[in-house]
Design a protein around this motif. Structure first.
Motif, mmCIF file in Angstrom:
data_model
loop_
_atom_site.group_PDB
_atom_site.id
_atom_site.type_symbol
_atom_site.label_atom_id
_atom_site.label_comp_id
_atom_site.label_asym_id
_atom_site.label_seq_id
_atom_site.Cartn_x
_atom_site.Cartn_y
_atom_site.Cartn_z
ATOM 1 N N UNK A 167 10.994 45.088 77.268
ATOM 2 C CA UNK A 167 10.706 45.334 78.667
ATOM 3 C C UNK A 167 9.949 46.646 78.846
ATOM 4 N N UNK A 168 10.305 47.659 78.047
ATOM 5 C CA UNK A 168 9.643 48.953 78.152
ATOM 6 C C UNK A 168 8.189 48.869 77.705
ATOM 7 N N UNK A 208 4.583 39.925 71.223
ATOM 8 C CA UNK A 208 5.939 40.364 71.495
ATOM 9 C C UNK A 208 6.268 41.667 70.776
ATOM 10 N N UNK A 209 5.699 41.859 69.589
ATOM 11 C CA UNK A 209 5.981 43.055 68.811
ATOM 12 C C UNK A 209 7.167 42.919 67.889
ATOM 13 N N UNK A 222 3.746 38.029 63.993
ATOM 14 C CA UNK A 222 4.644 38.295 65.105
ATOM 15 C C UNK A 222 5.474 37.054 65.419
ATOM 16 N N UNK A 223 6.659 37.265 65.990
ATOM 17 C CA UNK A 223 7.469 36.132 66.417
ATOM 18 C C UNK A 223 6.637 35.204 67.296
ATOM 19 N N UNK A 264 3.001 41.718 80.384
ATOM 20 C CA UNK A 264 3.888 40.715 79.819
ATOM 21 C C UNK A 264 3.781 39.381 80.560
ATOM 22 N N UNK A 265 3.290 38.300 79.907
ATOM 23 C CA UNK A 265 3.159 37.008 80.589
ATOM 24 C C UNK A 265 4.479 36.294 80.851
ATOM 25 N N UNK A 266 5.618 36.900 80.483
ATOM 26 C CA UNK A 266 6.882 36.386 80.999
ATOM 27 C C UNK A 266 6.890 36.446 82.525
ATOM 28 N N UNK A 267 6.023 37.281 83.089
ATOM 29 C CA UNK A 267 5.924 37.430 84.542
ATOM 30 C C UNK A 267 4.876 36.492 85.149
#
Length: 462
Positions: free
Chosen positions: A9-10, A37-38, A45-46, A114-117
């Motif tokens: 999130x950060x 994602x990192x 990456x995952x 972040x495309x989770x948004x």
């Protein structure tokens, strides 16, 4: 797990690149966001890559309006080729002219990358277009936006601000319904309903399944509506809240906007669902040590639910978790049946399921792409003429691509040629990301990355 989430999130607040808010502004082209994602492993990456039409838990992303003869679609955009700065976008394809409008920024995410948004979409009974902007737990709130004019994407007004992630809004004959997730320590499934879109019921918990008393839970879901009334959702569970151990497959449905819930065969259920061996469970994958990655769901002509997902042996990318099997689980009218469609090379490969009579199709990045063990690949259409039991590759849609194609999404009530759409991007390295759409004859068009005019023709590329 909580520490990892905090880090994610950060880091999602980096790469701002802008000093002013551009909400309700037109952009001069269709530019999708790239993301990683990192969470690094030996084979990459995952997940990372072209995530403009991410996630599979954002449903739906596009709707065809017969009245307007347009397909309206939302996506995670960005301002320029060299930026990772999330803009929640909406565009429209006019089937009468074959042109797309300049897209509108519904909501500027103010520095989030972040495309989770990313957003989801709904059209109400008065033809106003709703965009549900996802948040991320309580760190970033979610929003409901409504167009100021019917069937028009020029301007949107904020209706609500609330905690919601992975929005899945549906317009039914009985009213409006919204599946979503809250991060109440872990990912728990909730729902709400409304008669006008402005006033909503209190959030109600749908699923919270720990393995043992005192443990955490967690879930991901996909949903759909049948015949304007029956709302169904498939979901998995996260043992002790560990998302990387996602497993099992459950299904519940409601025909009265969530007042009562049943299994597929009509057995009444108490909610929230809290038992691992609930009668709502369709497939026990935990005993097989299998992970389950939700992709899409649909109903057959008889109203039987069908789920598309990938199963594998773990969350790590590469050979260690293979095979990555694309599967459908369907209700036969008497019991659950599971059939294998094909294989690909990543848990986060994502496609869509289309059902017309006994002919079922899956469109997705099932073919080896230019970046091995990465998200996406080359697109193909798979077809079953016996309601999902046997599958053959009908056609390959893309080939010899330099970067990978990923997250193929279907519009509600889709109409050719805009039958599905997606984005492309390098699976392992930051890259430009463009948006495409296509039909079942194998034709593919690319949306203009730069636009001079208010309306322009997409470019036919295949």
């Amino acid at each position: 797990m909580l520490k990892l989430l905090t880090i994610i999130l950060f880091t999602a607040i980096l790469f701002t690149g802008h000093s002013q808010n551009v909400s309700n502004k037109k952009m001069d082209g269709y530019r999708a966001i790239w993301f990683e994602l990192g969470q690094k492993y030996a084979d990459g990456d995952k997940y990372s890559g072209a995530l403009g039409t991410y996630t599979a838990k954002h449903v739906p992303l596009a709707i065809y309006s017969e009245k307007a003869n347009k397909t309206f679609f939302v996506y995670g955009g960005t301002s320029s080729e060299d930026e990772r700065y999330l803009l929640c976008m909406i565009g429209e394809y006019d089937h009468s002219t074959g042109m797309v409008s300049k897209p509108t920024v519904v909501y500027d995410k103010n520095g989030v990358n972040d495309p989770h948004d990313n957003p989801s979409i709904m059209i109400d009974d008065e033809d106003y277009i709703w965009v549900f902007v996802s948040g991320r737990g309580r760190l970033r709130m979610g929003f409901k936006y409504r167009s100021t004019k019917p069937l028009n994407i020029d301007e949107f007004e904020k209706i609500t601000e609330e905690e919601m992630t992975y929005p899945q809004p549906w317009n039914t004959d009985l009213g409006y319904f919204h599946f979503f997730t809250k991060y109440t320590g872990v990912r728990k499934l909730y729902f709400e309903s409304s008669q006008d879109g402005v006033n909503w019921t209190e959030d109600k918990l749908l699923a919270d399944i720990p393995v043992y008393k005192g443990e955490k839970s967690g879930h991901y879901q996909t949903s759909n509506v049948y015949n304007g009334k029956v709302l169904g959702t498939f979901f998995n569970r996260h043992p002790n809240g560990i998302v990387d151990r996602r497993t099992d497959l459950y299904y519940v449905q409601t025909a009265d906007l969530g007042k009562t819930w049943t299994t597929v065969d009509g057995t009444k259920l108490d909610i929230p669902i809290t038992e691992q061996n609930s009668p709502a469970r369709a497939v026990d994958y935990a005993s097989k040590s299998k992970n389950v990655y939700m992709k899409d769901m649909a109903f057959d002509a008889a109203g039987n639910p069908v789920c598309l997902y990938i199963r594998s042996y773990g969350h790590m990318p590469g050979a260690i978790s293979q095979p990555y099997e694309w599967c459908v689980t369907k209700w036969s009218g008497a019991h659950w049946q599971t059939y294998r469609v094909t294989e690909s090379d990543h848990n986060y490969d994502m496609g869509s399921l289309f059902i017309q009579g006994n002919t079922w199709k899956v469109v997705g990045p099932t073919e080896q792409g230019p970046q091995k063990w990465g998200v996406g690949g080359e697109l193909a259409v798979w077809v079953s003429n016996d309601s999902g039991q046997n599958w053959i590759k009908e056609r390959q849609l893309t080939e010899n691509s330099v970067i990978s194609h990923s997250y193929v999404r279907k519009p509600v009530n889709y109409k050719a040629p805009f039958c599905y759409f997606w984005a492309d991007g390098h699976a392992h390295e930051f890259s430009k990301s463009e948006i495409f759409f296509g039909d079942f004859d194998g034709n593919i068009w690319k949306l203009p990355y730069q636009m001079k005019d208010d309306y322009e023709k997409p470019v036919k590329v295949y």
